[in-house]
Motif scaffolding. Structure first.
Motif, mmCIF file in Angstrom:
data_model
loop_
_atom_site.group_PDB
_atom_site.id
_atom_site.type_symbol
_atom_site.label_atom_id
_atom_site.label_comp_id
_atom_site.label_asym_id
_atom_site.label_seq_id
_atom_site.Cartn_x
_atom_site.Cartn_y
_atom_site.Cartn_z
ATOM 1 N N THR A 113 0.848 -1.489 -0.273
ATOM 2 C CA THR A 113 0.439 -0.078 -0.206
ATOM 3 C C THR A 113 0.637 1.445 -0.409
ATOM 4 O O THR A 113 0.559 2.570 -0.731
ATOM 5 C CB THR A 113 -0.823 0.183 1.151
ATOM 6 O OG1 THR A 113 -1.640 -1.210 0.818
ATOM 7 C CG2 THR A 113 -2.023 0.951 1.581
ATOM 8 N N LEU A 114 1.924 1.095 1.102
ATOM 9 C CA LEU A 114 3.178 2.038 0.691
ATOM 10 C C LEU A 114 3.778 2.606 -0.841
ATOM 11 O O LEU A 114 3.648 3.845 -1.025
ATOM 12 C CB LEU A 114 3.485 2.007 1.563
ATOM 13 C CG LEU A 114 4.583 3.191 2.749
ATOM 14 C CD1 LEU A 114 3.490 4.342 2.495
ATOM 15 C CD2 LEU A 114 5.479 2.935 3.836
ATOM 16 N N LYS A 124 0.684 9.034 -5.571
ATOM 17 C CA LYS A 124 1.584 10.912 -5.557
ATOM 18 C C LYS A 124 2.702 11.656 -5.914
ATOM 19 O O LYS A 124 2.606 12.517 -6.056
ATOM 20 C CB LYS A 124 1.653 11.018 -3.310
ATOM 21 C CG LYS A 124 0.653 10.666 -3.015
ATOM 22 C CD LYS A 124 -0.420 12.017 -2.993
ATOM 23 C CE LYS A 124 -1.768 11.756 -1.783
ATOM 24 N NZ LYS A 124 -2.100 13.246 -1.795
ATOM 25 N N GLY A 125 3.409 10.488 -7.009
ATOM 26 C CA GLY A 125 4.661 11.096 -7.462
ATOM 27 C C GLY A 125 5.628 11.162 -6.956
ATOM 28 O O GLY A 125 6.694 12.100 -7.262
ATOM 29 N N VAL A 126 6.093 10.298 -5.863
ATOM 30 C CA VAL A 126 6.935 9.923 -4.823
ATOM 31 C C VAL A 126 7.572 9.237 -4.538
ATOM 32 O O VAL A 126 8.644 9.032 -4.131
ATOM 33 C CB VAL A 126 7.253 11.040 -3.350
ATOM 34 C CG1 VAL A 126 5.999 12.421 -3.563
ATOM 35 C CG2 VAL A 126 5.654 10.101 -3.082
ATOM 36 N N LEU A 127 7.665 8.749 -6.273
ATOM 37 C CA LEU A 127 8.677 7.090 -5.680
ATOM 38 C C LEU A 127 10.040 7.211 -5.891
ATOM 39 O O LEU A 127 10.664 6.652 -5.074
ATOM 40 C CB LEU A 127 8.423 6.810 -7.366
ATOM 41 C CG LEU A 127 6.898 5.241 -7.109
ATOM 42 C CD1 LEU A 127 6.603 5.065 -8.676
ATOM 43 C CD2 LEU A 127 6.885 4.271 -6.877
ATOM 44 N N LYS A 128 10.396 7.702 -6.129
ATOM 45 C CA LYS A 128 12.014 8.268 -5.321
ATOM 46 C C LYS A 128 12.470 8.292 -4.636
ATOM 47 O O LYS A 128 13.354 8.112 -3.801
ATOM 48 C CB LYS A 128 12.221 9.824 -6.703
ATOM 49 C CG LYS A 128 14.333 9.576 -6.626
ATOM 50 C CD LYS A 128 14.658 11.348 -7.704
ATOM 51 C CE LYS A 128 16.458 11.578 -6.987
ATOM 52 N NZ LYS A 128 16.576 11.289 -5.564
ATOM 53 N N GLU A 129 11.806 9.281 -3.942
ATOM 54 C CA GLU A 129 11.520 10.031 -1.936
ATOM 55 C C GLU A 129 11.139 8.679 -1.469
ATOM 56 O O GLU A 129 11.872 8.134 -0.916
ATOM 57 C CB GLU A 129 10.926 10.971 -1.928
ATOM 58 C CG GLU A 129 11.064 12.220 -2.536
ATOM 59 C CD GLU A 129 10.452 12.833 -4.207
ATOM 60 O OE1 GLU A 129 10.955 13.635 -4.627
ATOM 61 O OE2 GLU A 129 9.961 11.612 -4.150
ATOM 62 N N TYR A 130 10.566 7.811 -2.255
ATOM 63 C CA TYR A 130 10.129 6.763 -1.216
ATOM 64 C C TYR A 130 11.273 5.517 -1.376
ATOM 65 O O TYR A 130 11.760 5.076 -0.451
ATOM 66 C CB TYR A 130 8.707 5.821 -1.862
ATOM 67 C CG TYR A 130 8.532 4.724 -1.674
ATOM 68 C CD1 TYR A 130 8.311 4.813 0.175
ATOM 69 C CD2 TYR A 130 8.368 3.500 -1.949
ATOM 70 C CE1 TYR A 130 7.969 3.090 0.846
ATOM 71 C CE2 TYR A 130 7.883 2.330 -1.348
ATOM 72 C CZ TYR A 130 7.746 2.157 -0.253
ATOM 73 O OH TYR A 130 7.461 0.816 0.813
ATOM 74 N N PHE A 131 11.563 5.258 -2.455
ATOM 75 C CA PHE A 131 12.887 4.655 -2.918
ATOM 76 C C PHE A 131 14.200 4.872 -1.753
ATOM 77 O O PHE A 131 14.726 3.959 -1.159
ATOM 78 C CB PHE A 131 13.142 3.960 -4.039
ATOM 79 C CG PHE A 131 12.813 3.395 -4.891
ATOM 80 C CD1 PHE A 131 11.447 2.324 -4.774
ATOM 81 C CD2 PHE A 131 12.587 3.350 -6.458
ATOM 82 C CE1 PHE A 131 11.195 2.196 -5.138
ATOM 83 C CE2 PHE A 131 11.807 2.729 -7.040
ATOM 84 C CZ PHE A 131 10.505 1.666 -6.800
#
Length: 274
Positions: free
Chosen positions: A89-90, A97-104
């Motif tokens: 889910t995260l 939200k378009g923040v995959l880079k930040e998530y990785f």
């Protein structure tokens, strides 16, 4: 004073004679952590550590932990040779939200080396799903994916599972989870009462060969579901979304240390399909 070491006879430890070790990478057990405290987490792992392969931080709970607590959980899991990873889910929120880079980046800084990629809530077209898996692998993550939607009443066809399994593995995924949610009711392979669609399992048996089915992890939070999967696929079926307090019970079921899977040739004993 030294106390003598007592050991049980192997026939008592594993009456079935079929349970495999962690090193064989099958018979996987994945627990779901819905936010248990650090002390309880450590207490559980001291006992059930040898029987558990994965612990999934359910939903989006990962971001609610203070960083120092999260890293302590990671360290405790690692010491027990258990992989701790965030729920899909995260990933879906980060994608939406378009923040995959930040998530990785966040996962890497925290010390995670496994990630789940799913589309249980969002729409993730096949090409984008493939791209995300490859991207995560290139970032150094081991990828676990999930097939199926989370909405109540959501089910899928065998062909969809087959297509997803082959595609995800080709892109670099290590395992594919079959959606069952933490309720195990009216979703995936379960009906409103939580009963398994046996015909679906038979169709999978006919469609997906044994050497590919070993990559599937079946979410089955309820005891009766775990029993049915063991009877159908054998004691070393991969099972996920198991509650912490049920980990020992599942291991007993696998080994034949409970009535439900007692290792005899009589009716009701485990049927090994493969």
């Amino acid at each position: 004073m030294n106390h003598p070491k007592f050991t049980c006879h192997p026939e008592l430890i594993d009456p079935s004679g079929e349970r495999v070790s962690k090193s064989e990478e099958r018979g996987l057990t994945m627990l779901i952590d819905k936010g248990i405290c650090l002390a309880l987490f450590q207490e559980h792992l001291q006992f059930i550590g040898p029987f558990v392969d994965y612990v999934k931080l359910g939903f989006g709970t990962t971001v609610l932990y203070p960083p120092e607590v999260l890293q302590k959980k990671l360290l405790l899991a690692k010491k027990k040779n258990i992989i701790l990873y965030p729920g899909g889910t995260l990933f879906e929120i980060a994608s939406y939200k378009g923040v995959l880079k930040e998530y990785f980046d966040y996962l890497q800084k925290m010390g995670f080396d496994h990630i789940e990629i799913s589309d249980g809530t969002i729409e993730l077209p096949a090409r984008r799903r493939q791209k995300m898996i490859k991207r995560a692998v290139s970032e150094g993550f081991t990828v676990i994916t999930e097939c199926g939607k989370k909405a109540i009443g959501s089910h899928f066809e065998v062909e969809e599972l087959e297509r997803t399994l082959y595609s995800d593995l080709e892109c670099g995924a290590a395992n594919v989870i079959v959606e069952g949610r933490e309720s195990g009711k009216n979703v995936g392979i379960f009906n409103e009462q939580g009963l398994i669609d046996k015909q679906f399992l038979l169709d999978i048996q006919e469609t997906i060969p044994t050497n590919m089915r070993k990559y599937l992890i079946w979410e089955a939070p309820q005891k009766n579901q775990q029993i049915e999967l063991i009877h159908f696929w054998g004691r070393n079926v991969n099972v996920g979304n198991v509650q912490f307090e049920d980990a020992c019970n599942l291991e007993c079921l696998r080994r034949g240390l409970r009535f439900d899977t007692f290792p005899t040739d009589q009716p009701g004993s485990v049927m090994r399909v493969d």
